[in-house]
Motif scaffolding. Structure first.
Motif, PDB file in Angstrom:
ATOM      1  N   LEU A  55     -96.960  55.947  59.646  1.00 30.65           N
ATOM      2  CA  LEU A  55     -97.481  54.859  58.824  1.00 30.65           C
ATOM      3  C   LEU A  55     -97.896  55.319  57.436  1.00 30.65           C
ATOM      4  N   PHE A  56     -98.491  56.524  57.332  1.00 29.06           N
ATOM      5  CA  PHE A  56     -99.110  56.937  56.078  1.00 29.06           C
ATOM      6  C   PHE A  56     -98.459  58.148  55.400  1.00 29.06           C
ATOM      7  N   LEU A  57     -97.738  58.978  56.138  1.00 30.52           N
ATOM      8  CA  LEU A  57     -97.335  60.275  55.604  1.00 30.52           C
ATOM      9  C   LEU A  57     -95.829  60.415  55.514  1.00 30.52           C
ATOM     10  N   SER A  83     -93.661  50.903  56.795  1.00 29.38           N
ATOM     11  CA  SER A  83     -94.382  52.170  56.860  1.00 29.38           C
ATOM     12  C   SER A  83     -93.849  53.115  55.797  1.00 29.38           C
ATOM     13  N   THR A  84     -94.574  54.192  55.566  1.00 30.40           N
ATOM     14  CA  THR A  84     -94.111  55.202  54.611  1.00 30.40           C
ATOM     15  C   THR A  84     -92.784  55.799  55.055  1.00 30.40           C
ATOM     16  N   VAL A  85     -92.633  56.050  56.350  1.00 23.76           N
ATOM     17  CA  VAL A  85     -91.377  56.610  56.859  1.00 23.76           C
ATOM     18  C   VAL A  85     -90.216  55.661  56.587  1.00 23.76           C
ATOM     19  N   MET A  86     -90.410  54.365  56.770  1.00 25.27           N
ATOM     20  CA  MET A  86     -89.345  53.397  56.473  1.00 25.27           C
ATOM     21  C   MET A  86     -88.967  53.450  55.002  1.00 25.27           C
ATOM     22  N   LEU A  87     -89.964  53.468  54.151  1.00 25.85           N
ATOM     23  CA  LEU A  87     -89.721  53.482  52.707  1.00 25.85           C
ATOM     24  C   LEU A  87     -88.962  54.739  52.291  1.00 25.85           C
ATOM     25  N   LEU A  88     -89.375  55.892  52.823  1.00 26.50           N
ATOM     26  CA  LEU A  88     -88.710  57.146  52.486  1.00 26.50           C
ATOM     27  C   LEU A  88     -87.280  57.182  53.030  1.00 26.50           C
ATOM     28  N   ARG A  89     -87.083  56.641  54.226  1.00 23.28           N
ATOM     29  CA  ARG A  89     -85.729  56.615  54.807  1.00 23.28           C
ATOM     30  C   ARG A  89     -84.816  55.729  53.967  1.00 23.28           C
ATOM     31  N   TYR A  90     -85.345  54.611  53.492  1.00 21.37           N
ATOM     32  CA  TYR A  90     -84.550  53.716  52.651  1.00 21.37           C
ATOM     33  C   TYR A  90     -84.176  54.411  51.341  1.00 21.37           C
ATOM     34  N   GLY A  91     -85.138  55.106  50.744  1.00 16.32           N
ATOM     35  CA  GLY A  91     -84.849  55.850  49.525  1.00 16.32           C
ATOM     36  C   GLY A  91     -83.853  56.960  49.755  1.00 16.32           C
ATOM     37  N   GLU A  92     -83.933  57.608  50.902  1.00 19.24           N
ATOM     38  CA  GLU A  92     -82.984  58.670  51.241  1.00 19.24           C
ATOM     39  C   GLU A  92     -81.564  58.130  51.344  1.00 19.24           C
ATOM     40  N   ALA A  93     -81.425  56.967  51.999  1.00 17.83           N
ATOM     41  CA  ALA A  93     -80.096  56.367  52.148  1.00 17.83           C
ATOM     42  C   ALA A  93     -79.509  55.990  50.791  1.00 17.83           C
TER      43      ALA A  93
END
Length: 249
Positions: A137-139, A53-63
């Protein structure tokens, strides 16, 4: 003469109207392209399980941005019929008890939350499971009118193009149950070394209980708050009628 006309346009600052017309056409086409693209996106995901999901991707980038190179995402998709029946009803009991009845927005819950927040104290939200799927999922996380507008749009698409069972299946798979732990299967493996199909009603309720703050609470080592909330969720699930409350879509 041609050179003189070109020089005259340059001198007077006149510009051919053709580039301007193309810019206006582009501005008109962008919303249409977004609408078509988002409709196609949601339609495809009715049948295709998302790799993340988008949230997963952003969390990974944040880490990674914080220098945590050891950070790992735990995410394993499971269809709804591969999960314990106690899990979906626990999620509904905890997050959105009118899920089978509403069309994406629970107006009664919104009104109650508004009255509660007007009296002061701890803020209460009224997001439905459909809205949370749209956000996760999207935002992206955060508060803005743009993000809220997109949330409304994607929620409408989800409710229009997906059956309720798909919405709940998506939520059970992309909800965060711990830092980097997404979905019931990954949570069941990480916390109890079992598949989501073997979750007990108590374990399902604990997973649902941590959803307000999954990085703060631990379903495997519940403190007093998670224990109290999990017990409440189990009572609510029974009062709703158990797994039969969700019916067949």
């Amino acid at each position: 003469m041609g050179a003189e006309r070109s020089n005259h346009k340059a001198d007077t600052g006149l510009e051919s109207p053709r580039p301007r017309r193309w810019r206006w056409k582009l501005l008109l086409w962008l919303p249409l392209l977004f609408v078509a693209g988002s409709v196609l996106q949601v339609a495809v995901l009715r049948f295709v399980d998302p790799p993340m999901s988008t949230v997963m991707l952003l969390r990974y980038g944040e880490a990674l941005g914080e220098g945590d190179w050891s950070y790992r995402l735990h995410y394993q998709w499971r269809d709804l019929d591969q999960m314990a029946p106690s899990l979906p009803i626990s999620l509904v009991a905890a997050e959105d008890q009118r899920f089978p009845q509403h069309n994406g927005f629970d107006l009664k819950a919104i009104e109650k939350a508004r009255d509660h927040n007007a009296r002061g104290g701890r803020l209460r939200g009224a997001s439905t499971i459909s809205q949370q799927v749209a956000k996760n999922l999207f935002l992206w996380q955060g508060r803005s009118w743009v993000r809220k507008g997109l949330e409304v749009w994607y929620t409408l698409l989800i409710e229009t193009l997906w059956p309720k069972s798909r919405i709940l299946e998506m939520y059970a798979n992309i909800a965060e149950f711990g830092d980097g732990i997404y979905g019931a299967q990954a949570a069941a493996r990480q916390y109890w070394n079992k598949d989501a199909a073997r979750l007990t009603p108590a374990e399902s309720a604990r997973l649902a209980a941590v959803l307000p703050a999954p990085r703060r609470y631990n379903a495997a080592k519940p403190g007093p708050y998670v224990q109290r909330r999990a017990a409440w969720i189990q009572r609510q699930a029974r009062q709703l009628g158990g797994a039969g409350y969700l019916g067949e879509d």
